[in-house]
Design a protein around this motif. Structure first.
Motif, PDB file in Angstrom:
ATOM      1  N   GLU A  24      45.412  64.252  62.928  1.00 18.01           N
ATOM      2  CA  GLU A  24      44.693  63.042  62.503  1.00 18.01           C
ATOM      3  C   GLU A  24      43.337  63.364  61.883  1.00 18.01           C
ATOM      4  O   GLU A  24      42.819  62.594  61.094  1.00 18.01           O
ATOM      5  N   ALA A  28      42.096  63.066  54.469  1.00 21.95           N
ATOM      6  CA  ALA A  28      43.022  61.956  54.213  1.00 21.95           C
ATOM      7  C   ALA A  28      44.156  62.272  53.242  1.00 21.95           C
ATOM      8  O   ALA A  28      45.320  61.994  53.562  1.00 21.95           O
ATOM      9  N   PRO A  29      43.913  62.832  52.061  1.00 25.22           N
ATOM     10  CA  PRO A  29      45.046  63.048  51.154  1.00 25.22           C
ATOM     11  C   PRO A  29      46.094  63.987  51.747  1.00 25.22           C
ATOM     12  O   PRO A  29      47.293  63.735  51.653  1.00 25.22           O
ATOM     13  N   ARG A  31      46.568  64.650  55.025  1.00 26.10           N
ATOM     14  CA  ARG A  31      47.152  63.989  56.201  1.00 26.10           C
ATOM     15  C   ARG A  31      48.190  62.963  55.764  1.00 26.10           C
ATOM     16  O   ARG A  31      49.280  62.884  56.333  1.00 26.10           O
ATOM     17  N   ASP A  32      47.884  62.183  54.732  1.00 21.15           N
ATOM     18  CA  ASP A  32      48.816  61.150  54.275  1.00 21.15           C
ATOM     19  C   ASP A  32      50.106  61.752  53.733  1.00 21.15           C
ATOM     20  O   ASP A  32      51.191  61.235  53.981  1.00 21.15           O
ATOM     21  N   LEU A  33      49.996  62.858  53.001  1.00 19.57           N
ATOM     22  CA  LEU A  33      51.181  63.518  52.460  1.00 19.57           C
ATOM     23  C   LEU A  33      52.018  64.166  53.558  1.00 19.57           C
ATOM     24  O   LEU A  33      53.222  64.356  53.391  1.00 19.57           O
ATOM     25  N   ARG A  35      52.650  62.946  56.543  1.00 12.05           N
ATOM     26  CA  ARG A  35      53.169  61.967  57.513  1.00 12.05           C
ATOM     27  C   ARG A  35      54.634  62.192  57.872  1.00 12.05           C
ATOM     28  O   ARG A  35      55.069  61.868  58.965  1.00 12.05           O
ATOM     29  N   GLU A  36      55.416  62.728  56.948  1.00 13.35           N
ATOM     30  CA  GLU A  36      56.847  62.935  57.184  1.00 13.35           C
ATOM     31  C   GLU A  36      57.146  64.212  57.959  1.00 13.35           C
ATOM     32  O   GLU A  36      58.291  64.468  58.292  1.00 13.35           O
TER      33      GLU A  36
END
Length: 138
Positions: A24, A28-29, A31-33, A35-36
């Motif tokens: 977490e 951000a970029p 971490r967001d990518l 997520r899977e």
């Protein structure tokens, strides 16, 4: 009484909480990518993995990306494909941490970034830049 005499190494559950917090805390970029990608914590890699990677000791492997990275199949998962996973191996990470100056959180973050980076096909330089960004966000 010694301050360390009553302390114990983090359990698998504690370690998993630390890993999720590190995940977490990634920029951000990135971490967001990611997520899977699921994160799994185990004490050591399985014997078959160590043999396949020609490791002499289970302490040599702190983490492992398993799956098909975005650089190989794109962002869309294939039906029936197992989810991409990052394995963090608690005992080798603790061993490394005990012998170095980094905090345990920093070691976990480093291993996460390195292994998730394989999912994206990043170079070591790319991963070092992401790690530097993660350190400034803490």
């Amino acid at each position: 009484m010694n301050a360390w005499s009553g302390r114990q190494a983090p359990s698998l559950e504690d370690f998993e909480e630390m890993a999720l917090a590190a995940l977490e805390g990634l920029p951000a970029p990135f971490r967001d990518l990611a997520r899977e990608v699921t994160c799994v914590v185990a004490d050591f890699a399985e014997d078959e993995v160590l043999e396949e990677m020609q490791m002499d000791s289970p302490f040599e492997l702190m983490g492992l990306f398993v799956g098909i990275g975005m650089a190989h199949d794109g962002a869309a998962p294939v039906t029936g494909q197992m989810p991409n996973q990052v394995f963090l191996y608690r005992r080798p990470i603790l061993d490394y941490w005990a012998e170095n100056e980094d905090t345990l959180s920093d070691v976990i973050t480093h291993v996460l970034i390195h292994e998730i980076g394989h999912h994206f096909g990043f170079s070591d330089d790319d991963m070092e830049a992401i790690e530097a960004d993660a350190e400034t966000e803490h």
